[in-house]
Design an enzyme around this catalytic site. Structure first.
Site, PDB file in Angstrom:
ATOM      1  N   ASP A   1      28.720  63.664  60.359  1.00  0.00           N
ATOM      2  CA  ASP A   1      29.160  64.952  60.148  1.00  0.00           C
ATOM      3  C   ASP A   1      30.758  65.253  59.452  1.00  0.00           C
ATOM      4  OD1 ASP A   1      28.796  67.939  61.003  1.00  0.00           O
ATOM      5  OD2 ASP A   1      30.185  67.401  62.314  1.00  0.00           O
TER       6      ASP A   1
ATOM      7  N   GLU B   1      22.766  63.100  58.232  1.00  0.00           N
ATOM      8  CA  GLU B   1      24.322  62.773  58.807  1.00  0.00           C
ATOM      9  C   GLU B   1      24.549  61.733  59.399  1.00  0.00           C
ATOM     10  OE1 GLU B   1      25.766  67.608  60.245  1.00  0.00           O
ATOM     11  OE2 GLU B   1      24.541  66.159  61.636  1.00  0.00           O
TER      12      GLU B   1
END
Lengths: 233, 233
Positions: B52, B124
């Site tokens: 992320d 992610e």
């Protein structure tokens, strides 16, 4: 002011900016730009946008590697404690960045130079400028000096619980057996008081009390951590 | 399943993982770990935490450089449109990542494999694994193929307004004079209708209507953008 900043960064951190205009942009608030319309200056907000993301990644990567057993939820809490206005504004003050911000008169009079939100922004924009000018290694070197030692100094203990911090502290150089023992259970039925000791490889290193066994363990770990950190100094 | 994923990544993206265990971790959900207690597996959440932040920085840096005139507020809006569950889940599907997720039976039956929140997480965590295994250049190459072309394809036009997108599109290869002209003002007093044309270096490239001059200009820019993108294909 930017020339002084350049000299200061070189002296204090060994950072020699190739492009001083990035540094100027990073330390200039919009109010200053508005008061000097002829100079066609830029203010820090775009660089701060970048610096914020740089800090987010570098801090994430550091704690990801340093705490290989910490689950995501705790990593997220720890990062939030490190990457926030409160921390960054303190780092900015510690680095004396407040002295080099270019502010308009009104903002100066309003005390903006010591305002945590501005100091936080400037810390981020400085990181953004450093990243653009010198790349990743220079940023890493800087935050290894300014941010990461605070983990050992206990700045973020509220985000990682004390038992985890103690474990991480003790086990960094190999396996250490940590045990908690209930020493005493007192108080009244409504207000019990637990006393717990914590030991490392059989040697007691701390004692704490609390309204539950868990709280007493946390307190003991906190006492042990503080003592160990004193020794390390 | 991870062996197939490794082969697929090599074929499709030229990505050859050094450490397949990172890939396994990135594509494994907690429900699968719980169903296979003896295998001591890890699930994706920690790697996702890192991925992320990697995406956040690389997207920030890309749009920071690509839109040198965009103020911070718009950069932030554009990043939010790019770095979000909606986008990432679509990228994950486009990359066929859904086929390789290791899920527990219950989650499988509940349809988790197509759940946008899980697909987003897996996108992610894949980026996190790629970053750990191969470093920054491999991630950049991957997102230059999977994410950044979507900017030209108009995926995020709602975040950067159409006038800004048109300007950026036209001026990428040098200065172009863009003008908006009010062609017609009609409708009633309560419901006015404005018609506006947009021209590039004097040549009309789009026309739009709206309940205000500004809305009509946006519509015209959108029409022009769509037409220009058709030509570019």
């Amino acid at each position: 002011m930017i020339t002084e900043l350049q000299a200061y960064l070189k002296d204090e951190f060994g950072i020699d900016f190739n492009d001083p205009s990035l540094l100027a942009e990073a330390f200039t608030q919009a109010s200053y730009v508005n008061e000097h319309p002829k100079e066609h200056l830029k203010f820090y907000e775009r660089i701060e946008f970048l610096g914020d993301a740089v800090l987010q990644l570098f801090v994430s990567e550091y704690i990801y590697r340093r705490y290989p057993e910490l689950p995501q939820g705790r990593l997220t809490r720890l990062r939030a404690a490190m990457v926030c206005e409160d921390s960054f504004s303190k780092f900015a003050l510690e680095c004396h960045f407040d002295q080099y911000i270019r502010l308009g008169h009104g903002e100066e009079l309003a005390g903006a130079r010591k305002r945590p939100s501005l100091l936080c922004d400037i810390f981020e924009s400085f990181i953004g400028a450093l990243y653009l000018d010198q790349g990743r290694p220079a940023v890493e070197k800087f935050i290894q000096r300014v941010i990461f030692p605070k983990l050992d100094q206990g700045w973020f203990d509220h985000a990682v619980d004390a038992k985890t911090s103690l474990q991480e502290f003790l086990q960094r150089n190999g396996d250490v057996e940590i045990e908690y023992h209930l020493l005493h259970e007192g108080g009244s039925e409504n207000e019990p008081v637990f006393t717990v000791s914590v030991s490392a490889n059989g040697k007691q290193i701390g004692e704490g009390t609390g309204s539950s066994k868990k709280h007493a363990e946390m307190a003991a770990a906190q006492v042990a951590l503080q003592a160990l950190r004193q020794i390390k100094k």
